[in-house]
Design a protein around this motif. Structure first.
Motif, short mmCIF file in Angstrom:
data_model
loop_
_atom_site.label_atom_id
_atom_site.label_comp_id
_atom_site.label_asym_id
_atom_site.label_seq_id
_atom_site.Cartn_x
_atom_site.Cartn_y
_atom_site.Cartn_z
N TRP A 227 1.38 -1.09 0.08
CA TRP A 227 -0.21 -0.11 -0.14
C TRP A 227 1.27 1.00 0.07
N SER A 294 -8.93 3.12 -0.95
CA SER A 294 -9.17 1.86 -1.44
C SER A 294 -9.97 0.96 -2.57
N ALA A 298 -8.54 -2.41 -4.43
CA ALA A 298 -9.67 -3.39 -4.50
C ALA A 298 -8.94 -4.50 -5.47
N LEU A 319 -11.23 -5.72 1.15
CA LEU A 319 -10.52 -5.03 1.81
C LEU A 319 -10.07 -5.37 2.88
#
Length: 695
Positions: A227, A294, A298, A319
């Motif tokens: 991330w 987010s 995905a 998630l």
């Protein structure tokens, strides 16, 4: 230069004093981490800012180094910027090792994924051919899903699949490691989502010039993907250290919430009597700041694009926000295999940079964003950050703050934890399992002291991160878990300072035994009930208001004094940008000073501090070389317009030195990409060098 000119420069170098003539003069420490060393002097020729529009499209760097290793040994060295990679470049595949180690134990063993499949993935053997076939090619910066398949681009408005391959123009921290006589590089890409990472072997010729030999994608599927990998550092034991920035807020994933209740909630409660009550925030995926990243991520996990996700209720099934927001390590082996894993014990935040001190146990962690915290982790054992104690800084201001403020630093103990217990909690617990939330209120009748927060009995008022004023309570028995999965919020609840704005790079000065830390913008929570010089309680309400400095949108680099245990005790501004002497709209900060310092790196070889800009207040961002002894500074690299400078670092390999410098996202928000002089949007990863080191 002519032979006569070269001889004259050499004689001048042998005689020069500590005064810089046209560049940086520095005392060189030929050691790593404060060992006793001989002194030398060095100077990089400075780089001029481009004056004409066409030249602003190009990367330019210093081309000459003068160095005296001692009073009798001086030399001139030509240097240049050598591009190693550009985004989209094809590089031959790296062959995977033919043998597989036993899975028992392992650097990243433990937790729920301590299986053979997990270990093989963490070593990088999954989803890759055993031997590189003829014609096999990796694309530098190509994003891939959890199965190792290429991802396609997302339409920025509709959230649909556009059909094109997704290649990142945003390379960030790029390391160089010499392992067993071979030279490797790990490059991480910050944007788009998901983040991605590539490992390359580099060839080094007799002149020290590096070029890519082979490449492989680094697999993070065993820990849910990567991330927003941002800045990084090299560990004292020669491993790549990085961190995940702008972690997804688990509070928005609570059961019962929907896009209407989440989108816009990070603006916090009304902190002014004049607040509008009828504002309805947008719930479009690309306009909802709380969930946008987010939604984008995905597709890495499930192949589903934002347009196909039916709101937060659907996203919640795909998630887990607690999989992200950690510092991590990549260890490369001579055969091209690697180990990659996140340090759950170190806690969760918007990691800009994790920096490990020479004791190999103390790690400093910068937190990028608004109302962020400064943290320190002390490992139980050297080189092992899977268990230890986390601390958070509380700042005590000692000056009026007109020049950035001077602070004493107190450290608040957040407790001990192990990665195994925190990883298990991250996989099984939700925000509601860890903390309770109550609706805050504001008492505007508090008098001269201004408004005050009102929370129900038993709840703590905090203002940490982008969530604004909150009322929180840790559930019984969840203190350890809260300290790691909600590290910033928990620190605020214990009284730590959560008012810093964009705490960025950190580096250690081995000669002076101190840290340097970049604070990119002295605004919002760092002001005294102000925001960019205008009255506002938004960023101080619910916090401690420990920091009260005059706003400076151009930022500062601070020094942090250390004690014998590598604990920071005091923070003082070293160099600040000047917001009052800009020349025009494109250069609102003084061109002769730093603007929005981002990453910093101390070069113990040359006793210089590199300062990289990430600013919209200089048309062309700059890499500065700053002399801590004299205060002199010079530009040694200028990036193309729209690009920020990232990853300043000096590496040594095969008797040569290299100063890494990356130009990320050229032409960002800049229509000049269409000019005839355009050099393209592909990111640049390269080095200033090669520098022949004294043997």
């Amino acid at each position: 230069a002519t032979p006569a000119a070269t001889m004259a420069r050499t004689r001048a170098m042998r005689a020069f004093t500590v005064v810089a003539l046209a560049g940086i003069t520095a005392m060189v420490m030929l050691s790593h981490h404060a060992a006793a060393a001989a002194e030398a002097k060095a100077r990089f020729d400075p780089v001029a800012l481009p004056k004409h529009h066409p030249s602003k499209h190009h990367l330019r760097a210093t081309q000459h180094l003068s160095v005296c290793w001692n009073s009798t040994s001086c030399e001139e060295q030509p240097v240049n910027y050598f591009t190693l990679f550009r985004s989209g470049q094809g590089v031959p595949c790296m062959a995977a090792p033919a043998t597989q180690d036993e899975a028992e134990g392992g650097l990243w063993g433990g937790g729920q994924d301590a299986t053979l499949e997990h270990f093989i993935r963490s070593r990088g053997h999954a989803n890759h051919v055993a031997v590189a076939e003829d014609g096999c090619e990796e694309v530098f910066g190509l994003t891939k899903d959890r199965h190792g398949e290429p991802l396609q681009t997302t339409h920025y408005l509709t959230g649909t699949n556009t059909g094109g391959l997704e290649v990142s123009d945003n390379p960030d921290f790029s390391s160089i490691m010499e392992v067993g006589g071979k030279v490797f590089s790990v490059v991480q890409f910050e944007y788009p989502r998901p983040g991605t990472m590539y490992l390359s072997e580099l060839a080094q010729d007799a002149r020290g010039v590096l070029r890519p030999r082979s490449m492989r994608h680094v697999d993070w599927s065993h820990q849910g993907g990567l991330w927003i990998p941002c800045a990084g550092s090299l560990s004292p034991w020669n491993t790549h250290i990085g961190g995940e920035e702008y972690e997804p807020d688990a509070k928005y994933f609570r059961a019962g919430l929907n896009d209407s209740t989440v989108c816009g909630s990070s603006s916090g409660v009304c902190t002014s009597i004049e607040c509008a009550e009828d504002v309805i925030p947008s719930t479009k995926w690309n306009e909802c700041s709380e969930l946008k990243e987010s939604y984008s991520f995905a597709k890495y996990l499930s192949g589903v694009f934002p347009a196909e996700i039916q709101g937060i209720e659907d996203l919640r099934t795909q998630l887990n926000p607690y999989n992200y927001g950690y510092a991590y390590e990549v260890r490369v082996h001579e055969d091209g295999s690697y180990e990659a894993g996140k340090w759950y014990a170190v806690g969760r935040r918007s990691n800009e940079l994790a920096y490990i001190m020479p004791d190999e146990k103390t790690m400093y962690l910068s937190d990028d964003g608004t109302n962020v915290v400064f943290q320190k982790f002390v490992a139980d054992e050297a080189q092992n950050f899977q268990s230890g104690t986390l601390y958070a800084a509380k700042f005590h201001q000692k000056t009026d703050g007109s020049r950035g403020g001077t602070f004493d630093i107190e450290w608040i103990d957040l407790g001990h934890a192990t990665s195994a217990e925190i990883e298990a909690a991250a996989r099984n617990l939700t925000f509601d399992d860890i903390m309770e939330v109550a609706e805050p209120a504001v008492d505007f009748r508090a008098g001269a002291g201004g408004p005050r927060p009102v929370c129900p009995e038993g709840f703590e008022a905090v203002n940490a991160g982008s969530a604004g004023l909150e009322c929180l309570r840790v559930r019984e028995g969840m203190e350890t878990v809260a300290s790691r999965l909600e590290s910033r919020r928990y620190a605020a609840m214990l009284g730590a300072t959560t008012e810093l704005t964009k705490l960025e790079g950190i580096t250690y000065d081995s000669k002076r035994h101190r840290l340097y830390a970049a604070v990119s913008s002295l605004t919002k929570g760092m002001e005294d009930e102000m925001s960019y010089g205008q009255p506002s309680f938004k960023y101080d309400l619910g916090g401690e208001n420990d920091i009260k400095v005059t706003q400076n949108k151009c930022g500062c680099v601070y020094t942090m004094e250390l004690d014998s245990a590598f604990t920071a005790t005091k923070m003082t501004p070293l160099i600040c940008g000047d917001p009052h002497s800009g020349t025009d709209e494109k250069n609102q900060c003084n061109l002769e000073e730093v603007a929005n310092p981002d990453n910093v790196a101390y070069l113990d070889l040359f006793d210089l501090l590199l300062i990289a800009e990430d600013t919209k207040y200089h048309e062309n961002n700059v890499l500065w070389a700053y002399d801590p002894s004299s205060g002199a500074k010079e530009r040694i690299l200028v990036a193309p317009m729209g690009a920020e400078v990232t990853s300043p670092y000096m590496y040594k390999a095969g008797g040569w030195g290299y100063i890494m410098a990356v130009a990320q996202h050229p032409y960002e928000y800049n229509q000049h990409i269409y000019d005839p002089s355009s050099t393209g949007k592909a990111g640049h990863v390269g080095v200033i060098g090669p520098i022949k080191l004294q043997q």
